[in-house]
Structures are given as C-alpha cells and as structure tokens.
Design a protein around this motif. Structure first.
Motif, PDB file in Angstrom:
ATOM      1  N   ASP A   1       0.537  -1.288  -0.366  1.00 51.65           N
ATOM      2  CA  ASP A   1      -0.481  -0.419  -0.149  1.00 51.65           C
ATOM      3  C   ASP A   1       0.762   1.123  -0.439  1.00 51.65           C
TER       4      ASP A   1
ATOM      5  N   LYS B   1      -8.355  -1.982 -12.789  1.00 51.53           N
ATOM      6  CA  LYS B   1      -8.069  -2.225 -11.454  1.00 51.53           C
ATOM      7  C   LYS B   1      -8.236  -3.018 -10.489  1.00 51.53           C
ATOM      8  N   PHE B   2      -7.842  -4.370  -9.989  1.00 57.27           N
ATOM      9  CA  PHE B   2      -8.117  -5.198  -8.613  1.00 57.27           C
ATOM     10  C   PHE B   2      -8.076  -5.067  -7.513  1.00 57.27           C
ATOM     11  N   PRO B   3      -8.549  -4.981  -6.695  1.00 57.96           N
ATOM     12  CA  PRO B   3     -10.547  -5.501  -7.000  1.00 57.96           C
ATOM     13  C   PRO B   3     -10.690  -4.751  -7.842  1.00 57.96           C
TER      14      PRO B   3
ATOM     15  N   LEU C   1     -13.834  -5.838   2.846  1.00 54.48           N
ATOM     16  CA  LEU C   1     -12.666  -4.049   3.192  1.00 54.48           C
ATOM     17  C   LEU C   1     -13.235  -3.752   3.963  1.00 54.48           C
TER      18      LEU C   1
ATOM     19  N   PHE D   1     -12.016 -13.043  -4.786  1.00 57.32           N
ATOM     20  CA  PHE D   1     -10.870 -11.889  -4.933  1.00 57.32           C
ATOM     21  C   PHE D   1      -9.758 -12.695  -6.518  1.00 57.32           C
TER      22      PHE D   1
ATOM     23  N   ARG E   1     -10.885 -11.290 -10.398  1.00 59.89           N
ATOM     24  CA  ARG E   1     -10.234 -11.073 -11.957  1.00 59.89           C
ATOM     25  C   ARG E   1     -10.559 -11.984 -12.734  1.00 59.89           C
TER      26      ARG E   1
ATOM     27  N   TYR F   1      -2.724  -7.587  -9.372  1.00 59.77           N
ATOM     28  CA  TYR F   1      -3.342  -8.689 -10.194  1.00 59.77           C
ATOM     29  C   TYR F   1      -3.539 -10.030  -9.197  1.00 59.77           C
TER      30      TYR F   1
ATOM     31  N   SER G   1      -0.706  -9.809  -5.785  1.00 53.86           N
ATOM     32  CA  SER G   1      -1.909  -9.119  -4.342  1.00 53.86           C
ATOM     33  C   SER G   1      -3.163  -9.879  -4.114  1.00 53.86           C
ATOM     34  N   GLY G   2      -3.570 -11.400  -4.801  1.00 54.03           N
ATOM     35  CA  GLY G   2      -4.694 -12.168  -4.207  1.00 54.03           C
ATOM     36  C   GLY G   2      -3.599 -13.033  -3.139  1.00 54.03           C
TER      37      GLY G   2
ATOM     38  N   PHE H   1      -1.321 -11.136  -0.012  1.00 50.42           N
ATOM     39  CA  PHE H   1      -2.970 -10.986   1.003  1.00 50.42           C
ATOM     40  C   PHE H   1      -3.281 -12.381   2.145  1.00 50.42           C
TER      41      PHE H   1
ATOM     42  N   GLU I   1      -9.857   0.492   6.234  1.00 52.12           N
ATOM     43  CA  GLU I   1      -9.997  -1.021   5.576  1.00 52.12           C
ATOM     44  C   GLU I   1      -8.948  -1.867   6.031  1.00 52.12           C
TER      45      GLU I   1
ATOM     46  N   TYR J   1      -6.937  -4.673   6.513  1.00 57.11           N
ATOM     47  CA  TYR J   1      -4.887  -5.571   6.397  1.00 57.11           C
ATOM     48  C   TYR J   1      -4.299  -3.864   6.179  1.00 57.11           C
TER      49      TYR J   1
HETATM   50  N1  NYM Z   1      -6.042  -6.940  -2.370  1.00 60.72           N
HETATM   51  C1  NYM Z   1      -6.551  -6.995  -3.233  1.00 60.72           C
HETATM   52  C2  NYM Z   1      -6.471  -8.975  -1.682  1.00 60.72           C
HETATM   53  O1  NYM Z   1      -6.504  -9.085  -0.560  1.00 60.72           O
HETATM   54  N2  NYM Z   1      -6.647  -9.609  -2.335  1.00 60.72           N
HETATM   55  C3  NYM Z   1      -6.977  -9.460  -3.816  1.00 60.72           C
HETATM   56  O2  NYM Z   1      -7.000 -10.021  -4.928  1.00 60.72           O
HETATM   57  C4  NYM Z   1      -6.321  -8.245  -4.334  1.00 60.72           C
HETATM   58  C5  NYM Z   1      -6.303  -7.660  -5.491  1.00 60.72           C
HETATM   59  O3  NYM Z   1      -7.622  -5.948  -1.622  1.00 60.72           O
HETATM   60  N3  NYM Z   1      -5.686  -3.703   1.184  1.00 60.72           N
HETATM   61  C6  NYM Z   1      -6.414  -6.839  -1.232  1.00 60.72           C
HETATM   62  C7  NYM Z   1      -5.499  -5.419  -1.405  1.00 60.72           C
HETATM   63  C8  NYM Z   1      -5.631  -3.949  -0.687  1.00 60.72           C
HETATM   64  C9  NYM Z   1      -7.018  -4.312  -1.373  1.00 60.72           C
HETATM   65  O4  NYM Z   1      -6.650  -3.166  -2.717  1.00 60.72           O
HETATM   66  C10 NYM Z   1      -7.448  -3.295  -1.628  1.00 60.72           C
HETATM   67  P1  NYM Z   1      -7.150  -1.527  -3.709  1.00 60.72           P
HETATM   68  O5  NYM Z   1      -5.503  -1.579  -4.321  1.00 60.72           O
HETATM   69  O6  NYM Z   1      -6.238  -0.560  -2.080  1.00 60.72           O
HETATM   70  O7  NYM Z   1      -8.432  -1.432  -3.800  1.00 60.72           O
END
Ligand code: NYM
Ligand code: MG
Length: 214
Positions: free
Chosen positions: A14, A40-42, A56, A71, A75, A97, A100-101, A104, A148, A150
């Motif tokens: 982040d 952009k994902f999500p 989130l 998640f 995609r 993409y 991150s999935g 995280f 949020e 995480y």
């Molecule tokens: N994230 C993002 C996941 O946990 N799994 C995933 O597959 C993806 C694509 O979501 N903290 C997490 C990372 C971020 C949160 O993303 C939201 P963003 O870029 O802040 O909208």
C-alpha cells in the motif's frame, strides 16, 4: 497484423504509488498512439467486487477462504475481456493482480501460498510485473492508512515477505522513492521494451509448474 498487446501489472504494498503510476502510464501510452486500457483489481464495480468492498470496509464478515476465492473470481470475471483486448492488440496496465491475491491472503496464516495460487491457474500471465518498493521511512512520510481491513504495518510486513516469494523473470523491482515524473519515465522504459518484445508472441497463462517450488 498489429500483434498482441502486453499485459503489464503494477504491484507492491500500500501507498507505494501504484495507482498514480498506472494512470500516468495509460496517459503516456495513449498519447503515443499505443492502444492501452487500465484495469484495477479488485474491481469494486462488479457483483463480486461489491461483496469484496463490503468485506474490506468491514460491513460484512466472511471466512478467509471465501474472500480469497471472491478476489480470484473478480479477476476471472474480467478474463474473457482481457484476453479479447490483448489478442486484438490492446496493452493492459493492471493495478494489482494475482500477486496481491496470493500475498495478502497467505499473510493470514490460514492458507498456504500454494493453496492461494491454485485459483489463479489459467489466468493470463503478465509479461511484466513492475514491483514498486519503498523503505519504511519513505512510506511513513506518505499520507496515512485508511480504515480498511489489512491496512496495518504488521500485516503488511507479512504481505511484503510473501511478495518476495512470488518473483519470477517477468518482475522488475523498482525503487519508488523518487518524484512521480522521474519514476514514471523509468517505468515507461520497461513498458515500451516489453510492448515491442511480446508483439509476435502468444499470451501465456499461470500454470501449475510455476508454483511447484512454493
Ligand atoms: N487485495 C487485493 C487482496 O487481498 N486480494 C486481491 O486479490 C487483491 C487484488 O485488497 N489492501 C487487497 C489489497 C488491498 C485491498 O485494494 C484493496 P486497493 O488497491 O486498495 O483497492
Ligand atoms: Mg487501498
């Protein structure tokens, strides 16, 4: 034949500047007449994206594995369109993409990296992953976390170490501790090189072999 477009992903923890850099790349490539779209994902606008958003923002609780698969499904919702665009010559700049999935979800200690990777198998594999890094001091100078899930340093340390395990030949590790324009020029050099080099190649996909050593 114009050849296929490149699949370019921006990843990193982040507040490293992924979203800013992604939209600047889009702007510059389009300005040069290179057909490009931004994803952009999500993607919070779709049906799965809305559930992810509720999760989130803590409006909804869900078991860890369920969220992980959502998640991934988010995609997969875009996969038909991504393939179509790439194969018709459009370059995609993607803000987060599969990496991150995996990084995280695996940081929750409920699921192994190997398990987390399984639902990604078959998705288009990026031609280039621009992994932006920032040291702790530089990160702490940027605006704070939101509220949020995480968004805390302890968890993000685990995420960062998971990312390290996902690196492959498509990755470029980029020190993002520079001004926006300087960083964007550096990224653009990598992007242009990749767009040129993949034009006449087939798109590849995440496969089971890549994860054998995880
Ligand atoms: N994230 C993002 C996941 O946990 N799994 C995933 O597959 C993806 C694509 O979501 N903290 C997490 C990372 C971020 C949160 O993303 C939201 P963003 O870029 O802040 O909208
Ligand atoms: Mg965020």
């Amino acid at each position: 034949m114009p050849g296929r477009g490149a699949l370019i992903v921006l990843e990193g923890c982040d507040r490293v500047g992924k979203t800013t850099q992604a939209s600047k790349l889009l702007e510059k490539l389009q300005h040069r007449g290179i057909p490009t779209q931004l994803l952009k994902f999500p993607d919070r606008s779709t049906s799965t994206g809305q559930i992810i958003n509720s999760y989130l923002t803590r409006k909804m609780d869900l078991p860890d594995k369920t969220v992980h698969l959502l998640f991934s499904a988010n995609r997969w919702e875009s996969e038909p369109q991504m393939k179509k665009l790439l194969n018709s010559g459009v370059t995609l700049i993607v803000d987060r993409y599969s990496h991150s999935g995996v990084a995280f979800s695996a940081a929750k200690n409920e699921m192994s990296i190997h398990w987390c990777y399984q639902p990604e198998i078959g998705l288009p594999k990026p031609d280039l992953v621009l992994f932006l890094t920032l040291n702790e001091t530089a990160i702490s100078k940027r605006s704070g976390f939101g509220d949020e899930r995480y968004e805390n340093s302890e968890f993000l340390k685990k995420v960062a170490s998971n990312f390290q395990r996902l690196k492959d030949d498509a990755w470029k590790i980029i020190d993002a501790d520079k001004d926006i324009e300087t960083l964007n020029k550096e990224l653009l050099l990598h992007v242009e090189k990749v767009i040129e080099s993949v034009k006449d190649t087939h798109l590849s996909y995440f496969d089971p072999i890549a994860m054998n050593n995880l």
